[in-house]
Design a protein around this motif. Structure first.
Motif, PDB file in Angstrom:
ATOM      1  N   SER A   1       0.757  -1.195   0.001  1.00  0.00           N
ATOM      2  CA  SER A   1      -0.126  -0.041  -0.087  1.00  0.00           C
ATOM      3  C   SER A   1       0.835   1.218  -0.053  1.00  0.00           C
ATOM      4  N   TRP A   2       0.350   2.378  -0.233  1.00  0.00           N
ATOM      5  CA  TRP A   2       0.983   3.800  -0.271  1.00  0.00           C
ATOM      6  C   TRP A   2       1.427   3.869   1.151  1.00  0.00           C
ATOM      7  N   LYS A   3       0.637   3.694   2.210  1.00  0.00           N
ATOM      8  CA  LYS A   3       1.373   3.785   3.598  1.00  0.00           C
ATOM      9  C   LYS A   3       2.456   2.930   3.994  1.00  0.00           C
ATOM     10  N   SER A   4       2.470   1.484   3.428  1.00  0.00           N
ATOM     11  CA  SER A   4       3.560   0.812   3.500  1.00  0.00           C
ATOM     12  C   SER A   4       4.961   1.337   2.962  1.00  0.00           C
ATOM     13  N   ARG A   5       4.721   1.805   1.678  1.00  0.00           N
ATOM     14  CA  ARG A   5       5.825   2.494   1.010  1.00  0.00           C
ATOM     15  C   ARG A   5       6.356   3.584   1.503  1.00  0.00           C
ATOM     16  N   LEU A   6       5.504   4.373   2.120  1.00  0.00           N
ATOM     17  CA  LEU A   6       5.983   5.872   2.744  1.00  0.00           C
ATOM     18  C   LEU A   6       6.737   5.398   4.070  1.00  0.00           C
ATOM     19  N   SER A   7       6.424   4.166   4.722  1.00  0.00           N
ATOM     20  CA  SER A   7       7.131   3.682   6.045  1.00  0.00           C
ATOM     21  C   SER A   7       8.291   3.102   5.641  1.00  0.00           C
ATOM     22  N   ILE A   8       8.244   2.422   4.609  1.00  0.00           N
ATOM     23  CA  ILE A   8       9.738   1.830   4.300  1.00  0.00           C
ATOM     24  C   ILE A   8      10.776   2.892   3.818  1.00  0.00           C
ATOM     25  N   ALA A   9      10.340   3.967   3.211  1.00  0.00           N
ATOM     26  CA  ALA A   9      11.036   5.054   2.575  1.00  0.00           C
ATOM     27  C   ALA A   9      11.697   5.757   3.935  1.00  0.00           C
ATOM     28  N   LYS A  10      10.822   6.061   4.757  1.00  0.00           N
ATOM     29  CA  LYS A  10      11.178   6.447   6.017  1.00  0.00           C
ATOM     30  C   LYS A  10      12.169   5.727   6.841  1.00  0.00           C
ATOM     31  N   ASP A  11      11.926   4.449   6.758  1.00  0.00           N
ATOM     32  CA  ASP A  11      13.009   3.503   7.481  1.00  0.00           C
ATOM     33  C   ASP A  11      14.175   3.529   6.931  1.00  0.00           C
ATOM     34  N   ILE A  12      14.404   3.324   5.585  1.00  0.00           N
ATOM     35  CA  ILE A  12      15.795   3.414   4.871  1.00  0.00           C
ATOM     36  C   ILE A  12      16.478   4.721   5.046  1.00  0.00           C
ATOM     37  N   ALA A  13      15.736   5.697   5.038  1.00  0.00           N
ATOM     38  CA  ALA A  13      16.050   7.187   5.221  1.00  0.00           C
ATOM     39  C   ALA A  13      16.979   7.309   6.483  1.00  0.00           C
ATOM     40  N   ASN A  14      16.335   6.582   7.451  1.00  0.00           N
ATOM     41  CA  ASN A  14      16.795   6.531   8.882  1.00  0.00           C
ATOM     42  C   ASN A  14      18.031   5.843   8.776  1.00  0.00           C
ATOM     43  N   VAL A  15      18.184   4.729   8.392  1.00  0.00           N
ATOM     44  CA  VAL A  15      19.493   3.931   8.441  1.00  0.00           C
ATOM     45  C   VAL A  15      20.681   4.741   7.467  1.00  0.00           C
ATOM     46  N   VAL A  16      20.404   5.346   6.428  1.00  0.00           N
ATOM     47  CA  VAL A  16      21.299   6.000   5.636  1.00  0.00           C
ATOM     48  C   VAL A  16      21.782   7.257   6.600  1.00  0.00           C
ATOM     49  N   VAL A  17      20.827   8.048   7.263  1.00  0.00           N
ATOM     50  CA  VAL A  17      21.310   9.313   8.039  1.00  0.00           C
ATOM     51  C   VAL A  17      22.368   8.804   9.282  1.00  0.00           C
ATOM     52  N   TYR A  18      22.107   7.408   9.616  1.00  0.00           N
ATOM     53  CA  TYR A  18      22.762   6.847  10.714  1.00  0.00           C
ATOM     54  C   TYR A  18      24.133   6.359  10.117  1.00  0.00           C
ATOM     55  N   LEU A  19      24.337   5.951   9.034  1.00  0.00           N
ATOM     56  CA  LEU A  19      25.505   5.585   8.495  1.00  0.00           C
ATOM     57  C   LEU A  19      26.321   6.951   8.100  1.00  0.00           C
TER      58      LEU A  19
END
Length: 307
Positions: A117-135
């Protein structure tokens, strides 16, 4: 773990156990010590001089990132093969690329949860953005992933996205803005500025992440022969920009997103998401946002419907 244990866990690395095949490795599903695991085995035909350093780098960065909820948990490894094999906790993980390319028309009623769903895709984008910021910000030296793409992301049974491959990552020396290295990554996600200059910067990840956002939005890969054969643009960027210029926004979207019930609020989110993706893939790195700002904007987009 011993080689014997992993051979037994994966039925001697049977091809039927493969859930994902990438350029340098395959991911096998198996059972080890009465628990489900994923085993990453780097391909022997790539040559151990190439793959062994990749595997070691993958282990080191994954261990440094072990406390992050959006990183696949490393359960152990095996050093008895020509190249180290990595063992991950399963946790119901499924490759994101499988979910993105899953055909709604072929889905049975009990498989509908595999459709993003769109909600799931947005959540996934947010999750991966958080990892990259951490890196980029939380390790002793900034680390650039260099290979952000759906095939390097798993989604667990709760819909949480987990980055699981760091084999092409590279650190930037303290006090420096870049590091020079031969271009590596995946065509279509690779920063063209890095490809030309051989200078790796944090903005290289921003470009790849922008392409990842476009894939989430469109359900299409950056380069597609099928799209070309259908009389459309070979390049996803050209496809998107053409429809933006023609004010045909809905033609950009994955039809599976349009199947949801979001109304005008969802359309506003989708348009903001697209605008962010296009800023991330600006040709010049200095024109792209920082990953920390990308992550903040994704949170704002999510809250725009759910304060």
């Amino acid at each position: 773990f011993s080689a014997k244990e992993l051979l037994r866990a994966t039925d001697c690395f049977d091809e039927h156990q493969v859930i994902l095949a990438d350029g340098f490795f395959k991911i096998y599903q198996g059972s080890l010590e009465k628990r489900l695991v994923l085993v990453k085995k780097f391909k022997d035909d790539s040559g151990s001089l190439i793959t062994t350093p990749l595997a070691i780098r993958d282990i080191v960065i994954t261990l440094q990132m072990s406390s992050h909820k959006n990183v696949a948990r490393l359960f152990g490894c095996c050093l008895e093969f020509e190249c180290p094999a990595l063992v991950y906790d399963y946790s119901g993980n499924e490759p994101l690329i499988n979910k993105l390319l899953y055909d709604r028309d072929r889905a049975s009623d009990h498989d509908q949860d595999r459709l993003l769903s769109w909600k799931s895709r947005l959540s996934i984008a947010k999750d991966i953005a958080n990892v990259v910021v951490y890196l980029h910000t939380a390790l002793p030296r900034p680390v650039v992933h260099r290979n952000l793409k759906p095939t390097n992301i798993m989604v667990d049974q709760h819909g949480v996205a987990k980055l699981f491959d760091f084999s092409l990552s590279i650190s930037i020396p303290l006090g420096e803005s870049h590091v020079e290295d031969d271009p590596v990554g995946t065509f279509g996600f690779l920063d063209p500025q890095y490809h030309i200059s051989c200078f790796v910067t944090e903005k290289s990840d921003v470009y790849s992440f922008g392409m990842f956002l476009l894939v989430l939005l469109t359900g299409q890969l950056p380069i597609s022969v099928d799209r070309k054969e259908a009389g459309l643009e070979f390049s996803l960027i050209n496809f998107v920009e053409k429809h933006v210029d023609m004010n045909q926004f809905t033609k950009i979207l994955d039809p599976r997103i349009l199947g949801g019930r979001g109304g005008i609020e969802q359309e506003q989110q989708l348009r903001a998401f697209l605008a962010l993706a296009l800023r991330c893939i600006e040709p010049k790195g200095e024109d792209r946002p920082e990953m920390i700002d990308v992550a903040k904007e994704l949170r704002q987009i999510e809250r725009s419907v759910h304060p």
